[in-house]
Design an enzyme around this catalytic site. Structure first.
Site, PDB file in Angstrom:
ATOM      1  N   LYS A  66       4.780 -34.656  20.281  1.00 48.85           N
ATOM      2  CA  LYS A  66       4.717 -35.571  19.129  1.00 48.85           C
ATOM      3  C   LYS A  66       4.429 -37.019  19.529  1.00 48.85           C
ATOM      4  CE  LYS A  66       7.442 -32.833  15.931  1.00 48.85           C
ATOM      5  NZ  LYS A  66       8.564 -32.767  15.018  1.00 48.85           N
ATOM      6  N   ASP A 102       8.207 -35.046   8.796  1.00 45.07           N
ATOM      7  CA  ASP A 102       9.538 -34.488   9.094  1.00 45.07           C
ATOM      8  C   ASP A 102      10.624 -35.112   8.208  1.00 45.07           C
ATOM      9  OD1 ASP A 102       8.825 -32.653  11.044  1.00 45.07           O
ATOM     10  OD2 ASP A 102       9.099 -34.055  12.698  1.00 45.07           O
ATOM     11  N   ALA A 131      12.587 -36.159  16.063  1.00 42.62           N
ATOM     12  CA  ALA A 131      13.079 -35.632  14.771  1.00 42.62           C
ATOM     13  C   ALA A 131      14.252 -36.465  14.276  1.00 42.62           C
ATOM     14  CB  ALA A 131      13.490 -34.177  14.937  1.00 42.62           C
TER      15      ALA A 131
HETATM   16  P1  NAP Z   1      13.000 -34.538  21.326  1.00 35.50           P
HETATM   17  O1  NAP Z   1      12.197 -35.687  20.840  1.00 35.50           O
HETATM   18  O2  NAP Z   1      12.665 -33.912  22.630  1.00 35.50           O
HETATM   19  O3  NAP Z   1      14.533 -35.036  21.388  1.00 35.50           O
HETATM   20  C1  NAP Z   1      15.517 -34.185  21.901  1.00 35.50           C
HETATM   21  C2  NAP Z   1      16.894 -34.760  21.593  1.00 35.50           C
HETATM   22  O4  NAP Z   1      17.877 -33.779  21.988  1.00 35.50           O
HETATM   23  C3  NAP Z   1      17.238 -36.031  22.359  1.00 35.50           C
HETATM   24  O5  NAP Z   1      18.105 -36.815  21.574  1.00 35.50           O
HETATM   25  C4  NAP Z   1      17.979 -35.465  23.594  1.00 35.50           C
HETATM   26  O6  NAP Z   1      18.872 -36.386  24.189  1.00 35.50           O
HETATM   27  C5  NAP Z   1      18.760 -34.357  22.951  1.00 35.50           C
HETATM   28  N1  NAP Z   1      19.153 -33.290  23.881  1.00 35.50           N
HETATM   29  C6  NAP Z   1      18.332 -32.420  24.507  1.00 35.50           C
HETATM   30  N2  NAP Z   1      19.075 -31.549  25.246  1.00 35.50           N
HETATM   31  C7  NAP Z   1      20.369 -31.896  25.064  1.00 35.50           C
HETATM   32  C8  NAP Z   1      21.612 -31.389  25.557  1.00 35.50           C
HETATM   33  N3  NAP Z   1      21.653 -30.333  26.390  1.00 35.50           N
HETATM   34  N4  NAP Z   1      22.764 -31.982  25.156  1.00 35.50           N
HETATM   35  C9  NAP Z   1      22.714 -33.033  24.311  1.00 35.50           C
HETATM   36  N5  NAP Z   1      21.591 -33.571  23.818  1.00 35.50           N
HETATM   37  C10 NAP Z   1      20.428 -33.001  24.196  1.00 35.50           C
HETATM   38  O7  NAP Z   1      13.000 -33.348  20.268  1.00 35.50           O
HETATM   39  P2  NAP Z   1      12.801 -33.441  18.679  1.00 35.50           P
HETATM   40  O8  NAP Z   1      11.376 -33.291  18.332  1.00 35.50           O
HETATM   41  O9  NAP Z   1      13.521 -34.647  18.198  1.00 35.50           O
HETATM   42  O10 NAP Z   1      13.546 -32.106  18.196  1.00 35.50           O
HETATM   43  C11 NAP Z   1      14.957 -32.055  18.110  1.00 35.50           C
HETATM   44  C12 NAP Z   1      15.388 -30.758  17.415  1.00 35.50           C
HETATM   45  O11 NAP Z   1      14.929 -30.767  16.068  1.00 35.50           O
HETATM   46  C13 NAP Z   1      14.827 -29.495  18.052  1.00 35.50           C
HETATM   47  O12 NAP Z   1      15.822 -28.504  18.033  1.00 35.50           O
HETATM   48  C14 NAP Z   1      13.691 -29.115  17.144  1.00 35.50           C
HETATM   49  O13 NAP Z   1      13.446 -27.712  17.156  1.00 35.50           O
HETATM   50  C15 NAP Z   1      14.225 -29.567  15.794  1.00 35.50           C
HETATM   51  N6  NAP Z   1      13.163 -29.866  14.816  1.00 35.50           N
HETATM   52  C16 NAP Z   1      13.102 -29.090  13.687  1.00 35.50           C
HETATM   53  C17 NAP Z   1      12.115 -29.366  12.739  1.00 35.50           C
HETATM   54  C18 NAP Z   1      12.034 -28.518  11.488  1.00 35.50           C
HETATM   55  O14 NAP Z   1      11.030 -28.603  10.776  1.00 35.50           O
HETATM   56  N7  NAP Z   1      13.058 -27.750  11.168  1.00 35.50           N
HETATM   57  C19 NAP Z   1      11.202 -30.405  12.922  1.00 35.50           C
HETATM   58  C20 NAP Z   1      11.316 -31.169  14.082  1.00 35.50           C
HETATM   59  C21 NAP Z   1      12.296 -30.881  15.028  1.00 35.50           C
HETATM   60  P3  NAP Z   1      18.381 -37.392  25.343  1.00 35.50           P
HETATM   61  O15 NAP Z   1      17.789 -38.572  24.643  1.00 35.50           O
HETATM   62  O16 NAP Z   1      19.636 -37.717  26.059  1.00 35.50           O
HETATM   63  O17 NAP Z   1      17.394 -36.651  26.187  1.00 35.50           O
END
Ligand code: NAP
Length: 275
Positions: A66, A102, A131
């Protein structure tokens, strides 16, 4: 050349987006060529250029691309610029325009499917990635009373809270509390690792609405924790997925499809697969 649409990510084979867009197209009588295309971060610029050359007119972007997509856009919407990530690309002339559906998709699921209006409510947001940022800006626009941001990497929580302004504050990851909170949102990607959700708080008020943005297996640890902790109302992010897709569809094709029948068609197999 036929117009083509796609979702880019890695991994991408699991993506429900091709099915969702096919169902939307069938509902509105619009023939859609929408495929899942896998690309690594290194390969994404080349893959996106090849897609454009081959008739690509629009694309959804998912993990981990993204922010890369945002950097490849000639221009983007104010909401995409605010959250620093792009999940929807539109081909305009010889360039890409970036948008983020989103936040608005999530709000629509929250309000219309779950009957939760965030106005004047206190929200605890776990995560500060793309997200989480989309959700956080949507909450401020919806006049939430307070958005408390907690993230494993504290600097990212601080940066997000600063960007959000006076309605936001930060809580330390290891000391976070749900006291006085109306909605708990898990916007971390932690569930994709399959480990148990283990927050520093124990039982919660039954009125605390617990929402995980992920769905399927990735949402299972958080949902299991929330139910065991006493929350009466829990949700995964399947509704958000369908609603953000409907917003992208409307950007590309004009009409916004109805989402409930598509949501139900996707929900049924997920329910039968859960333990
Ligand atoms: P991202 O930009 O990679 O951000 C990941 C986030 O998760 C960061 O805040 C990261 O913390 C944290 N994280 C990762 N592993 C972790 C762990 N083991 N313990 C604690 N925190 C952890 O990902 P994203 O795009 O924001 O997506 C986040 C979630 O939303 C995913 O599960 C994704 O599938 C979901 N999502 C769903 C939709 C939907 O349409 N339903 C749309 C978008 C996203 P750090 O900053 O410390 O690395």
């Amino acid at each position: 050349m036929n117009a083509r649409y796609a979702v880019f990510g890695q991994p991408i084979a699991h993506s429900l987006s091709p099915r969702i867009h096919a169902l939307f197209g069938a509902q509105l009588g619009i023939a859609i060529d929408y495929r899942a295309l896998e690309a690594s971060r290194d390969d994404f610029p080349r893959a996106l250029a090849a897609f454009a050359a081959d008739g690509g007119r629009g694309a959804n972007i998912t993990l981990p691309l993204k922010e890369d997509a945002a950097a490849l856009c000639a221009d983007s919407s104010p909401r995409a610029r605010a959250c620093g990530s792009v999940n929807t690309l539109v081909r305009v002339g010889a360039a890409w325009f970036g948008d983020s559906t989103d936040g608005i998709g999530w709000l629509r699921d929250l309000r219309e499917r779950h009957g939760f209006d965030p106005r004047n409510r206190r929200i605890l947001l776990l995560g500060a990635g793309g997200a989480a940022r989309a959700v956080a800006f949507a909450l401020v626009a919806a006049e939430a009373a307070q958005v408390i941001v907690a993230n494993r990497t504290p600097e990212r929580a601080q940066a997000l809270a600063s960007a959000l302004g006076a309605r936001a504050c930060v809580s330390a990851w290891n000391d976070v509390s749900v006291e006085g909170v109306d909605l708990l949102v898990n916007a971390t990607a932690a569930g994709h690792g399959g480990t148990a959700f283990d927050p520093p708080f124990g039982r919660v008020s039954s009125s605390l609405f617990c929402y995980d943005l992920s769905y399927g297996k990735a949402a299972a640890p958080f949902l299991a924790w929330a139910r065991a902790a006493g929350a009466a109302h829990v949700s995964d992010g399947l509704g958000m997925l369908v609603e953000q897709a409907a917003e992208s569809f409307a950007i590309w094709h004009g009409p916004r499809p109805q989402t409930e029948t598509v949501y139900r068609a996707l929900r049924a197999p997920l329910e039968s697969a859960s333990p």
